[in-house]
Enzyme design. Structure first.
Site, PDB file in Angstrom:
ATOM      1  N   HIS A  48       0.813  -1.208   0.000  1.00  0.00           N
ATOM      2  CA  HIS A  48       0.000   0.000   0.000  1.00  0.00           C
ATOM      3  C   HIS A  48       0.848   1.261   0.000  1.00  0.00           C
ATOM      4  CE1 HIS A  48      -4.327  -1.259   1.302  1.00  0.00           C
ATOM      5  NE2 HIS A  48      -4.081  -1.462   0.031  1.00  0.00           N
ATOM      6  N   GLU A  56      -5.544 -13.840 -13.598  1.00  0.00           N
ATOM      7  CA  GLU A  56      -4.505 -13.722 -12.569  1.00  0.00           C
ATOM      8  C   GLU A  56      -4.082 -15.095 -12.068  1.00  0.00           C
ATOM      9  OE1 GLU A  56      -6.400 -11.320  -9.563  1.00  0.00           O
ATOM     10  OE2 GLU A  56      -8.323 -12.292  -9.950  1.00  0.00           O
ATOM     11  N   ASP A 110      -1.162 -10.565  -8.835  1.00  0.00           N
ATOM     12  CA  ASP A 110      -1.438 -11.946  -8.430  1.00  0.00           C
ATOM     13  C   ASP A 110      -0.873 -12.944  -9.435  1.00  0.00           C
ATOM     14  OD1 ASP A 110      -2.631 -11.980  -5.924  1.00  0.00           O
ATOM     15  OD2 ASP A 110      -4.597 -11.442  -6.721  1.00  0.00           O
ATOM     16  N   CYS A 160      -4.407  -4.565 -15.608  1.00  0.00           N
ATOM     17  CA  CYS A 160      -4.795  -3.646 -14.541  1.00  0.00           C
ATOM     18  C   CYS A 160      -3.922  -3.801 -13.306  1.00  0.00           C
ATOM     19  CB  CYS A 160      -6.266  -3.833 -14.169  1.00  0.00           C
ATOM     20  SG  CYS A 160      -6.669  -5.469 -13.523  1.00  0.00           S
TER      21      CYS A 160
END
Length: 573
Positions: A200, A427, A451, A498
């Site tokens: 994050h 993913e 992922d 993405c």
């Protein structure tokens, strides 16, 4: 600045410079003095058992509630990027199951601070096992625990200290609540000893346009006030940099800003091949910020926050209102929505499927939706209502799809809800290898490279020490992406990316060369990707992709591609 390979140099004042190597995660460069973040507060060693466990439990709950109140107060004065993060972190502090866990430890003879620490450790282990969004919240969880312990001990809370001079913040790691509330007029850059490419801290720093380096050895041992220069692309950090090098860095930054400002509008290669440039968002405030930027829409709207903020399954009406507020700012631009990507754990008590040996590989994403289809149907109904109300171009995709049968199941439910476009996240390597069949059942695919790298390389994306394996430039990961792109072409379906790798301008060229038609990223990264694409024809991108695929390792792939583009452009990217 000295080069990455130099161990030392000399400054004008005679102080020896030192170059250290970390991992660059947010573009840009900066130079300034170090401000060290206070370490987390730990419970006392051998803390005595609480004499009155019931009173101690009340004391602990009161501490958590004060932490939540302080976070809420920060949220009231925070900008849109920070507000949702702070509110979500405050919710952790209010979690009753966490309070009950503390009471349980108090009842077994522990002290109040120790009981908080033990409960936080238990919840952190559950979050890490679940993976995905929950694993990314572990830093928030530990931050809440440290603040609660500080409250019960009556000592200052951990976190970024007050400072008035533009500086570079250095820490073991930064909780999202800390990162999101940084004063951008004073914070020149961020350096952490821990973290990873998809942490994050990395994602928020990129969204905020703050250069950042993670995984820097001995970062927390750098004394306060030490002048340093950081490069958020290469990951180099120079202690006591030469003033001339700092000035050259500033001039380079100015040239780059000027070059980025010259290229506007839809993404395309130099010969006009379109590559849509989209934003990743996680809530209403993110949507409002991104919609004001020069982007072509949204390539990933993470809807988890709608569910994580609810004590019970949110109603169709509640979801519809949130989705309407997300869609409205984008007008006719596309908004690609990822349906609930969660699994069985305490944060979603209303969707608890029971204990699993390895939740990260268990019933998460679409698998949860198949076990609890009423949750998916309610979400799709709300999305359809919000799309109709706003006239938005809404496209819906499912996470954790592994087979064509799963893709068909999802597409049928999307169609039954009255939504016109169904897609899948690719993913899982199985979906990439069978992309022709999987995408044949839907309208589009989107590669979740975070992922995908994790599952391809068998490396936990939250394990900072494995960042090299999780590098999206790993040739094996590129092989899997190439297989997915080949399957998409055979199926005649569009394929986008993405994951955070879409925001790397060099890798964007490679992805385009592999056949990717859209790139979704933090909106602050769009200008550099647009510039890189505008300087290369599609054929050149295909040649760069070939160079990356034959490389032995990620560093060779990256540097080979960098060496193959124009030098004047390479230094700007």
């Amino acid at each position: 600045m000295t080069s990455a390979g130099d161990a030392s140099g000399s400054t004008a004042a005679g102080q020896a410079s030192e170059t250290r190597q970390g991992i660059g995660v947010s573009h840009g460069s900066a130079a300034g003095p170090v401000v060290q973040v206070a370490s987390p507060v730990e419970p006392p060693l051998n803390e005595a058992a609480a004499s009155d466990p019931t009173a101690a439990a009340e004391q602990a709950v009161a501490a958590f509630m004060r932490v939540a109140g302080a976070l809420d107060a920060k949220a009231m004065n925070a900008d849109a990027t920070a507000r949702d993060v702070l509110k979500a972190t405050a919710m952790i502090a209010r979690d009753r199951s966490l309070h009950r866990a503390v009471a349980k430890h108090l009842g077994s003879g522990q002290g109040v601070a120790t009981s908080i620490a033990l409960s936080i450790d238990e919840f952190a282990a559950q979050f890490e096992a679940l993976g995905g969004y929950f694993a990314e919240r572990v830093t928030d969880l530990r931050d809440v625990g440290s603040r609660a312990i500080a409250e019960v001990l009556g000592v200052p809370a951990p976190g970024v200290p007050e400072f008035t001079e533009p500086s570079i913040v250095v820490a073991e790691d930064l909780a999202p609540a800390e990162t999101a509330t940084l004063d951008r007029s004073l914070v020149l850059g961020i350096v952490t000893r821990a973290g990873g490419r998809t942490s994050h801290t990395a994602i928020l720093a990129a969204q905020m346009g703050i250069p950042a380096v993670v995984q820097l050895p001995d970062a927390t041992a750098i004394p306060n006030g030490t002048p340093i220069a950081i490069d958020g692309d290469s990951g180099t950090v120079v202690l006591h940099p030469d003033p001339g090098a700092v000035d050259a860095q500033r001039r380079m930054r100015e040239r780059r800003d000027a070059a980025l400002a010259e290229v506007r509008g839809p993404g395309a290669t130099a010969d006009g091949h379109p590559v849509a440039l989209l934003a990743n968002i996680g809530g209403v405030e993110d949507a409002e910020l991104a919609a004001a930027q020069d982007v072509e829409g949204v390539g990933l709207f993470r809807t988890e926050f709608v569910f994580l903020s609810a004590g019970a399954a949110p109603t169709v009406e509640e979801q519809t209102e949130i989705y309407r507020r997300v869609f409205a700012p984008f007008g006719a631009r596309r908004v690609v929505v990822r349906t609930l990507d969660a699994g069985a754990d305490k944060p979603l008590a209303f969707a608890d499927l029971g204990e699993e040996e390895n939740p990260a590989l268990g019933r998460r994403g679409l698998r949860l939706s198949q076990a609890r289809p009423e949750l998916l149907d309610a979400q799709l109904e709300a999305l359809a209502a919000a799309a109709e109300a706003t006239g938005a171009d809404v496209r819906v995709m499912a996470p954790m799809v592994a087979t064509a049968a799963e893709a068909r199941w999802f597409a049928e439910r999307v169609g039954s809800a009255g939504l016109g476009s169904a897609g899948v996240m690719i993913e899982v390597p199985a979906a990439a290898l069978r992309a022709e069949q999987v995408l044949g059942a839907v309208d589009f695919g989107s590669l979740g490279t975070n992922d995908l790298a994790q599952y391809t390389m068998a490396a936990d994306r939250m394990q900072g020490e494995l960042s090299d394996l999780l590098d999206p430039w790993q040739p094996a990961v590129l092989d899997v992406i190439a297989a997915a792109a080949s399957g998409a072409r055979a199926a005649g379906k569009p394929l986008g990316v993405c994951g955070e790798s879409a925001g790397d301008p060099l890798l964007a060229l490679v992805l385009t060369g592999l056949g990717v038609g859209s790139l979704s990223m933090a909106s602050s990264k769009v200008p550099a990707v647009r510039l890189a694409l505008s300087a290369h024809a599609l054929e050149e991108c295909e040649r760069l992709a070939e160079l990356a695929l034959i490389a032995e390792g990620p560093e060779e792939a990256r540097e080979t591609v960098r060496a193959a583009i124009a030098p004047e452009l390479a230094e700007l990217l």
